[in-house]
Write a protein that holds these residues in place. Structure first.
Motif, PDB file in Angstrom:
ATOM      1  N   UNK A   3     -14.634  -6.747   6.275  1.00  0.00           N
ATOM      2  CA  UNK A   3     -13.339  -6.742   6.509  1.00  0.00           C
ATOM      3  C   UNK A   3     -12.500  -5.622   6.139  1.00  0.00           C
ATOM      4  N   UNK A   4     -11.802  -4.745   6.922  1.00  0.00           N
ATOM      5  CA  UNK A   4     -11.053  -3.618   6.145  1.00  0.00           C
ATOM      6  C   UNK A   4      -9.681  -3.906   6.492  1.00  0.00           C
ATOM      7  N   UNK A  24     -11.487   1.344  -1.538  1.00  0.00           N
ATOM      8  CA  UNK A  24     -10.009   1.307  -2.041  1.00  0.00           C
ATOM      9  C   UNK A  24      -9.229   2.492  -2.121  1.00  0.00           C
ATOM     10  N   UNK A  25      -7.987   2.460  -1.372  1.00  0.00           N
ATOM     11  CA  UNK A  25      -7.267   3.661  -1.420  1.00  0.00           C
ATOM     12  C   UNK A  25      -7.177   4.307  -2.778  1.00  0.00           C
ATOM     13  N   UNK A  71     -13.722  -6.002   2.178  1.00  0.00           N
ATOM     14  CA  UNK A  71     -14.466  -4.947   1.843  1.00  0.00           C
ATOM     15  C   UNK A  71     -13.656  -3.499   1.638  1.00  0.00           C
ATOM     16  N   UNK A  72     -12.640  -3.524   2.252  1.00  0.00           N
ATOM     17  CA  UNK A  72     -11.820  -2.367   2.249  1.00  0.00           C
ATOM     18  C   UNK A  72     -10.219  -2.646   2.065  1.00  0.00           C
ATOM     19  N   UNK A  73      -9.728  -1.620   1.356  1.00  0.00           N
ATOM     20  CA  UNK A  73      -7.910  -1.847   1.468  1.00  0.00           C
ATOM     21  C   UNK A  73      -7.631  -0.378   1.377  1.00  0.00           C
ATOM     22  N   UNK A  74      -6.574  -0.054   2.372  1.00  0.00           N
ATOM     23  CA  UNK A  74      -5.841   1.091   2.345  1.00  0.00           C
ATOM     24  C   UNK A  74      -4.350   0.667   2.824  1.00  0.00           C
ATOM     25  N   UNK A  75      -3.489   1.739   2.382  1.00  0.00           N
ATOM     26  CA  UNK A  75      -2.076   1.528   2.871  1.00  0.00           C
ATOM     27  C   UNK A  75      -1.786   1.934   4.294  1.00  0.00           C
ATOM     28  N   UNK A  76      -0.790   1.357   5.077  1.00  0.00           N
ATOM     29  CA  UNK A  76      -0.575   1.704   6.418  1.00  0.00           C
ATOM     30  C   UNK A  76      -0.193   2.921   6.633  1.00  0.00           C
ATOM     31  N   UNK A  77       0.208   3.755   5.385  1.00  0.00           N
ATOM     32  CA  UNK A  77       0.734   5.096   5.688  1.00  0.00           C
ATOM     33  C   UNK A  77      -0.215   5.972   5.212  1.00  0.00           C
ATOM     34  N   UNK A 128      -6.056  -8.910  -5.173  1.00  0.00           N
ATOM     35  CA  UNK A 128      -6.149 -10.279  -4.304  1.00  0.00           C
ATOM     36  C   UNK A 128      -6.848 -10.295  -2.941  1.00  0.00           C
ATOM     37  N   UNK A 129      -6.652  -9.234  -2.325  1.00  0.00           N
ATOM     38  CA  UNK A 129      -7.280  -8.966  -1.147  1.00  0.00           C
ATOM     39  C   UNK A 129      -8.760  -8.861  -1.164  1.00  0.00           C
ATOM     40  N   UNK A 130      -9.084  -8.011  -1.990  1.00  0.00           N
ATOM     41  CA  UNK A 130     -10.479  -8.053  -2.498  1.00  0.00           C
ATOM     42  C   UNK A 130     -11.202  -9.240  -2.971  1.00  0.00           C
ATOM     43  N   UNK A 131     -10.392  -9.820  -3.973  1.00  0.00           N
ATOM     44  CA  UNK A 131     -10.901 -11.236  -4.133  1.00  0.00           C
ATOM     45  C   UNK A 131     -11.261 -12.105  -3.019  1.00  0.00           C
ATOM     46  N   UNK A 132     -10.027 -12.084  -2.162  1.00  0.00           N
ATOM     47  CA  UNK A 132     -10.196 -12.990  -1.017  1.00  0.00           C
ATOM     48  C   UNK A 132     -11.449 -12.631   0.085  1.00  0.00           C
ATOM     49  N   UNK A 133     -12.005 -11.696  -0.111  1.00  0.00           N
ATOM     50  CA  UNK A 133     -13.311 -11.186   0.752  1.00  0.00           C
ATOM     51  C   UNK A 133     -13.164 -10.027   1.389  1.00  0.00           C
TER      52      UNK A 133
END
Length: 208
Positions: A76-77, A123-124, A97-103, A90-95
Motif C-alpha cells: 500500500x502506497x 517514507x518521504x 508500505x509507503x508514505x509521501x505527501x500529495x505535493x 499512524x499510517x505505517x503502523x496501520x499497514x
C-alpha cells in the motif's frame, strides 16, 4: 507488468495519477475507486500487485488498516495531504508500505511506487527526518504519547469538526464507544471538555 489499483476521491487528482501511471513503463492501472468502499469491492473482484490510496483525511487510516488486515501482503502506497510525522507513523503502523505527501515531485512518486511494488518501504524524506530528529509535543514524552491509536483518531476527528454521530459513522463504531474514547482523552490529557481537546491539538500542531 505491475498491476495497480487506485482510490482517490478528487477527480482532478485522480486523473493526474492516472496519467503518471500511464507514463511509467511496467505499470498497469487495472482499477479506480473514489472511496474506500468502492476499493474494497474492486479488491474482491481482482487482486492488484499494489494499491495507491489518496488520503485527504485522517479517517482513511482505518481504510488502510482494514485492507492490511484482509490482505496483509498487499503493498500500500499512501499519498497524503497530511505532512505531520505522527500521521505518517499512524499510517505505517496501520499497514502501509509507503508514505509521501500529495505535493511530492513526480520523480519521488515514481521512486516510491517502484520501491513499494518490489516489497520495500518508502517514507518521504522530510517526514523520515522528522521521525528521527523531531522531539516536540507529539512525542511519547507528552500527554499525546499516552493515547492509543484509536484515541488519536477520535481526537483528529474532533479537531476537524466532526460530532459524535459523524465520528461513529466514519469509524464504524457506536456513539457509546465514541463517548468512552472522549472521556479517556480528557482524563489522559488532563483537560475538561472537547473545546480544550481541540485547542490543545491545534496549539501543538497535531494535524497538518
Amino acid at each position: 507488468m505491475v498491476s495497480v489499483m487506485l482510490v482517490e476521491e478528487q477527480s482532478i487528482f485522480r486523473c493526474g495519477l492516472r496519467a503518471i501511471l500511464a507514463s511509467i513503463d511496467g505499470f498497469d492501472l487495472i482499477g479506480e475507486a473514489v472511496c474506500g468502499s468502492e476499493l474494497i469491492e474492486l479488491l474482491r473482484q481482482r487482486m492488484p500487485d499494489i494499491v495507491i490510496i489518496g488520503m485527504p483525511d485522517i479517517c482513511d487510516i482505518d481504510l488502510i488498516a482494514r485492507i492490511h488486515s484482509q490482505y496483509p501482503v498487499l503493498p500500500i502506497l499512501v499519498l497524503s495531504m497530511l505532512g505531520k510525522r505522527q500521521i505518517a507513523l499512524g499510517v505505517i503502523k496501520a499497514g502501509a508500505h509507503g508514505y509521501i505527501t500529495r505535493n511530492a515531485e513526480i520523480a519521488e512518486m515514481i521512486l516510491a511506487l517502484r520501491k513499494v511494488a518490489r516489497g520495500g518501504k518508502y517514507v518521504a524524506q522530510e517526514i523520515a527526518e522528522c521521525m528521527l530528529f523531531d522531539h516536540d509535543m507529539d512525542s511519547d514524552d507528552g500527554p499525546y504519547g499516552a493515547l492509543t491509536d484509536r484515541e488519536r483518531t477520535v481526537l483528529d476527528q474532533l479537531v476537524i469538526g466532526r460530532n459524535s454521530n459523524e465520528i461513529a459513522h466514519t469509524l464504524f463504531i457506536s456513539n457509546k464507544t465514541v463517548s468512552t474514547h472522549k472521556m479517556n482523552l480528557l482524563e489522559k490529557m488532563h483537560l475538561k471538555n472537547t473545546a480544550e481537546l481541540v485547542r490543545y491539538a491545534v496549539q501543538h500542531g497535531l494535524l497538518a
